[in-house]
Design a protein around this motif. Sequence first.
Motif, PDB file in Angstrom:
ATOM      1  N   ILE A 226       0.825  -1.206   0.000  1.00 31.54           N
ATOM      2  CA  ILE A 226       0.000   0.000   0.000  1.00 31.54           C
ATOM      3  C   ILE A 226       0.862   1.260   0.000  1.00 31.54           C
ATOM      4  O   ILE A 226       0.449   2.303  -0.513  1.00 31.54           O
ATOM      5  N   GLU A 227       2.072   1.181   0.566  1.00 30.60           N
ATOM      6  CA  GLU A 227       2.942   2.357   0.621  1.00 30.60           C
ATOM      7  C   GLU A 227       3.270   2.864  -0.779  1.00 30.60           C
ATOM      8  O   GLU A 227       3.324   4.076  -1.025  1.00 30.60           O
ATOM      9  N   THR A 228       3.494   1.955  -1.718  1.00 32.22           N
ATOM     10  CA  THR A 228       3.845   2.345  -3.085  1.00 32.22           C
ATOM     11  C   THR A 228       2.680   2.985  -3.824  1.00 32.22           C
ATOM     12  O   THR A 228       2.875   3.590  -4.873  1.00 32.22           O
ATOM     13  N   ARG A 229       1.471   2.871  -3.274  1.00 28.20           N
ATOM     14  CA  ARG A 229       0.286   3.400  -3.943  1.00 28.20           C
ATOM     15  C   ARG A 229      -0.227   4.690  -3.314  1.00 28.20           C
ATOM     16  O   ARG A 229      -1.260   5.204  -3.698  1.00 28.20           O
ATOM     17  N   LEU A 230       0.508   5.193  -2.315  1.00 26.47           N
ATOM     18  CA  LEU A 230       0.119   6.444  -1.672  1.00 26.47           C
ATOM     19  C   LEU A 230       0.884   7.619  -2.269  1.00 26.47           C
ATOM     20  O   LEU A 230       2.007   7.463  -2.752  1.00 26.47           O
ATOM     21  N   ASP A 231       0.287   8.784  -2.197  1.00 30.05           N
ATOM     22  CA  ASP A 231       0.907  10.008  -2.724  1.00 30.05           C
ATOM     23  C   ASP A 231       2.105  10.392  -1.856  1.00 30.05           C
ATOM     24  O   ASP A 231       1.947  10.736  -0.683  1.00 30.05           O
ATOM     25  N   VAL A 232       3.299  10.344  -2.435  1.00 30.43           N
ATOM     26  CA  VAL A 232       4.516  10.621  -1.660  1.00 30.43           C
ATOM     27  C   VAL A 232       4.605  12.080  -1.236  1.00 30.43           C
ATOM     28  O   VAL A 232       5.421  12.432  -0.367  1.00 30.43           O
ATOM     29  N   GLN A 233       3.808  12.938  -1.799  1.00 27.09           N
ATOM     30  CA  GLN A 233       3.799  14.336  -1.379  1.00 27.09           C
ATOM     31  C   GLN A 233       3.143  14.504  -0.016  1.00 27.09           C
ATOM     32  O   GLN A 233       3.380  15.495   0.672  1.00 27.09           O
ATOM     33  N   HIS A 234       2.336  13.521   0.383  1.00 28.76           N
ATOM     34  CA  HIS A 234       1.601  13.622   1.641  1.00 28.76           C
ATOM     35  C   HIS A 234       1.955  12.506   2.626  1.00 28.76           C
ATOM     36  O   HIS A 234       1.909  12.733   3.838  1.00 28.76           O
TER      37      HIS A 234
END
Length: 290
Positions: A226-234
Amino acid sequence: MGKQQSFTFESFQRWRRAFELGFWPVFFVINTVFNATVSVMDHPDFPAWEPWTWEASSAVVMLALMPALVYVSRRWPIRFETWRTNLLRHLAFSVLFSLVHVLGMVAVREVVYAMVGGHYVFGDSWSNFSYEYLKDVRSYFWMMAGIALYRLWVMRFQGEASLLAEPDVGPPVEPVEQPERFLVRKLGKEFLLAAREIEWLQASANYVNLHVRGRDYPLRATMAGIETRLDVQHFMRVHRSYVINLDFLAEIEPLDTGDARLLMRDGAKIPCSRRYRAALRERFGQSSAA
């Protein structure tokens, strides 16, 4: 008359821990009383303390094994897509469960018999173990079923999250690889949860709990997935079990160990491992960490 308060998940949360810790001890006490009473009636030529010792020793050891059963139920959940593989694992573990149970209850009985000047004889080990295993495997799967049903009830009551699936026809309305919303099912109803509203995520066995406004919605996924699918800006990983939404981070508290403690806006405290601390300070800003 005053207004009757409805039963909510929030009200259940106040005594959930006490319920989970107390259920099995109460269950085994009641079960032991009934079984021992029947056993005394079935063995009128034996002193009453012997049937009670037989039943109580079995219950005490089985209760001591409950944490292992809870762990195994989380480690190898029996679901539609995994039941064939995990069923074999549970059958193998049930043999170990029964072996520990039998050895433990025999040891307890030998101690009790020695205290009253007697000697406990288990009999032929192989045939007796086979007999005990047939009883234990039934108890094992009944308890596994009880744990699974309780966990399913909790998930349905608090709400379980899932990723939005691609439509059968036409393009998706939002990026599937980086979802903007999650689908939450709760008590037969469905609603959408915006990803930006998630304050932090916590790994929990085969699930990742999405924490939103004081509630946790379990998502059947791995933290790495799931980490790879979250917006890295937030969102940012701060611990092997935690990802936080930087928009909800209020303060970084350095610890002497080199780790850090993160204070979220709602007052919650999240651990931050040493390996993520420098990157977090850089993202969050030196002024906030002072």
